[in-house]
Design an enzyme around this catalytic site. Structure first.
Site, PDB file in Angstrom:
ATOM      1  CB  CYS A   1      23.194  15.077 -12.214  1.00 50.90           C
ATOM      2  SG  CYS A   1      22.698  14.309 -13.754  1.00 50.90           S
TER       3      CYS A   1
ATOM      4  CB  CYS B   1      26.276  -8.257   5.516  1.00 48.86           C
ATOM      5  SG  CYS B   1      24.581  -8.825   5.328  1.00 48.86           S
TER       6      CYS B   1
ATOM      7  CG  ASP C   1      -1.853   1.087   1.350  1.00 44.73           C
ATOM      8  OD1 ASP C   1      -1.529   2.204   0.909  1.00 44.73           O
ATOM      9  OD2 ASP C   1      -2.952   0.857   1.859  1.00 44.73           O
TER      10      ASP C   1
ATOM     11  CB  CYS D   1      18.205  18.567 -17.370  1.00 44.95           C
ATOM     12  SG  CYS D   1      19.434  19.872 -17.363  1.00 44.95           S
TER      13      CYS D   1
ATOM     14  CB  CYS E   1      27.620 -12.738  -0.057  1.00 44.93           C
ATOM     15  SG  CYS E   1      28.667 -11.291   0.017  1.00 44.93           S
TER      16      CYS E   1
END
Lengths: 108, 141, 288
Positions: C142, C249, C76, C107, C204
């Site tokens: 940017c 982690c 939601d 831009c 990992c």
């Protein structure tokens, strides 16, 4: 912290006597006063402690909010719509600031 | 007996699917809960039932536990977390136009009971309790 | 790399976890659930077959491993706590900042048009800089080069809000990066992914590849995809970046973490994006 920003979800219109659901959110860290910073000092409590919703100037629903309410407090309630009107919300911070929002409800 | 990391992972995984956070000594005492209820009721007794508490059976994280409370005919509902350092959570007040029900998200310090006490329109009080298991999952910072 | 013994153990603990957890929810704790992610009427893909060469067989979004209450927060747009920040970023989008006196809008016009599909293609090889860019790198490029404004800190509310706003315009679109251009970066990321680090000496892969679906203490281990970042974590009670998650982690396994925005974490992000291609972007998601 950026200024707390409220958001509400209210239907634009309802039939007379219809029960509508009202959802509200406000961005706020709700610093409970239980946490400690890196040096071990308690981070002072700073929370939204009161929420009030009024309709046509009359209190519909309010909450005494404590530090156990999660950050970015979400509060939801339901109310019957007696007539067209303005639903006004006010959140009060420990520091006295009051954040407000108003939504108009038309009769369908 | 030496455990390899793999053994630890396996044992931990199998045994602790519902590992609940044990409460620390700073958890609210029964007296604090009783005092909070007494402050709300003015010392009057509460009758069981007539108040509904919605909460997950197991909360994935104690920081944000969605709950809802409702009680037909209630003027206000007090919500307590019996195992938090301070039991008070919130008090909902219902005006004439409001349905006597509300939802919010709360912080629970560990597995504990949520208690809701409703003040009815006739001045009587009703009470309900619900246990929420709080897990301490969530690796990664 | 991991022999049959660990797979046997994995199956055993999956069964054990199911046995212990079965009373609580009924559904198997070992596997991701079969719920469907629909956000305000829009269906989001959370399960897809992995491409050839992917160590995973089927890709599951992290959403599928969370409890129904956590899942509901993402379904939601009003209840999703990140949307507060996205709204703030919408305002920032139109405000001129920096010496050039430009706003993003000058831009890029309407964010909801110009940014469609952008996040889905990140990380991207930036020819000018000669390195891979995460979206945060591009935003700062940017800001500093075109707007003459200060760079935003990686984990600042401004940056998180803006990348969440931009990412939202890719929501529902499949993660799709340029494998060829990023090949060496993906290879570097794969290397890091499979390297054991820290005092706990874990990689990992040990958790997210060999033990996904299993409980680590009370956490239902996901496959570790990045498709939902920045994400609101209940644990953080706030929104954070993928690099913050990586860092966390590494802290947990008692390793010296790489820095957010570093070449290493960007390479890891690229590998994770490669490994998760086909899953929908879910930015901004809600996790535990």
């Amino acid at each position: 912290m950026a200024a707390p920003k409220p958001r509400v979800k209210v239907p634009n219109s309802a039939k007379v006597g219809e029960v509508i659901e009202v959802k509200t959110l406000i961005s706020h860290p709700m610093e409970s006063g239980q946490r400690k910073d890196k040096s071990g000092a308690i981070i002072p409590r700073k929370i939204i402690n009161k929420f009030v919703a009024t309709y046509g100037g009359e209190e519909v629903f309010s909450v005494d909010v404590g530090p156990a309410v999660s950050a970015n407090p979400y509060i939801q309630f339901s109310m019957k719509v007696p007539a067209a009107g303005d639903l006004h919300f006010a959140w009060t911070d420990d520091d006295g600031s009051v954040y407000e929002m108003t939504k108009s409800i038309a009769i369908a | 007996m030496t455990f390899t990391r793999r053994d630890t992972l396996v044992m931990g995984a199998g045994a602790a699917a519902l590992m609940a956070l044990p409460l620390s000594a700073s958890a609210a005492t029964d007296e604090a809960v009783a005092a909070a209820i007494a402050a709300f009721t003015g010392g009057a007794a509460t009758a069981a039932g007539g108040v509904d508490i919605g909460a997950p059976e197991i909360a994935e994280n104690g920081n944000t536990v969605p709950i809802d409370v409702s009680a037909d005919g209630a003027a206000s509902i007090l919500v307590l977390a019996a195992g938090n350092p301070n039991p008070g959570v919130a008090t909902f007040h219902f005006g004439a136009l409001a349905v006597p029900a509300a939802a919010t998200r709360i912080r629970l310090a560990g597995t504990q009971d949520i208690i809701a006490v409703a003040k009815m329109a006739d001045g009587s009080f009703r009470e309900a309790r619900r246990t929420v298991k709080v897990t301490i999952g969530g690796c990664g910072g | 790399m991991f022999n049959g013994k660990l797979h046997g153990l994995t199956a055993a603990c999956a069964a054990a976890a199911f046995a212990v957890g079965g009373a609580a929810g009924g559904a198997a704790w070992a596997d991701p659930d079969d719920h469907e992610l629909v956000i305000d009427g829009e269906s989001i893909v959370t399960e897809v077959a992995a491409q050839p060469g992917n160590p995973l067989g089927t890709l599951y979004s992290g959403w599928r491993y969370r409890t129904p209450e956590t899942q509901a927060l993402q379904m939601d747009d009003f209840e999703n706590p990140v949307m507060l920040q996205v709204d703030l970023a919408r305002d920032v989008w139109s405000v001129a900042e920096g010496e050039a006196g430009k706003s993003c809008a000058l831009c890029h016009d309407d964010v909801e048009v110009s940014m469609i599909g952008v996040k889905a293609g990140y990380p991207k090889m930036n020819a000018g800089a000669g390195k891979a860019f995460a979206l945060e790198h591009q935003v700062n490029a940017c800001r500093t080069e075109r707007m003459g404004a200060d760079a935003w800190k990686w984990e600042s509310q401004d940056m998180i809000g803006m990348t969440a706003l931009i990412g939202l315009q890719s929501r529902g679109m499949p993660v799709d990066i340029d494998d060829d251009a990023l090949a060496p970066v993906i290879a570097q990321g794969k290397d890091i992914y499979n390297t054991r680090f820290g005092q706990l000496d874990l990689s990992c892969a040990n958790c997210h590849e060999d033990n996904n679906g299993v409980m680590i203490r009370a956490d239902h281990l996901s496959q570790g995809h990045g498709n939902g970042f920045p994400t609101y974590r209940l644990k953080w009670q706030g929104t954070g970046t993928l690099h913050r998650r990586f860092k966390g982690c590494m802290d947990n396994i008692r390793a010296e973490p790489y820095k957010r925005g570093s070449e290493e974490f960007t390479a890891l992000e690229a590998y994770i994006a490669w490994r998760g291609q086909g899953l929908s972007v879910e930015t901004p998601s809600v996790r535990n």
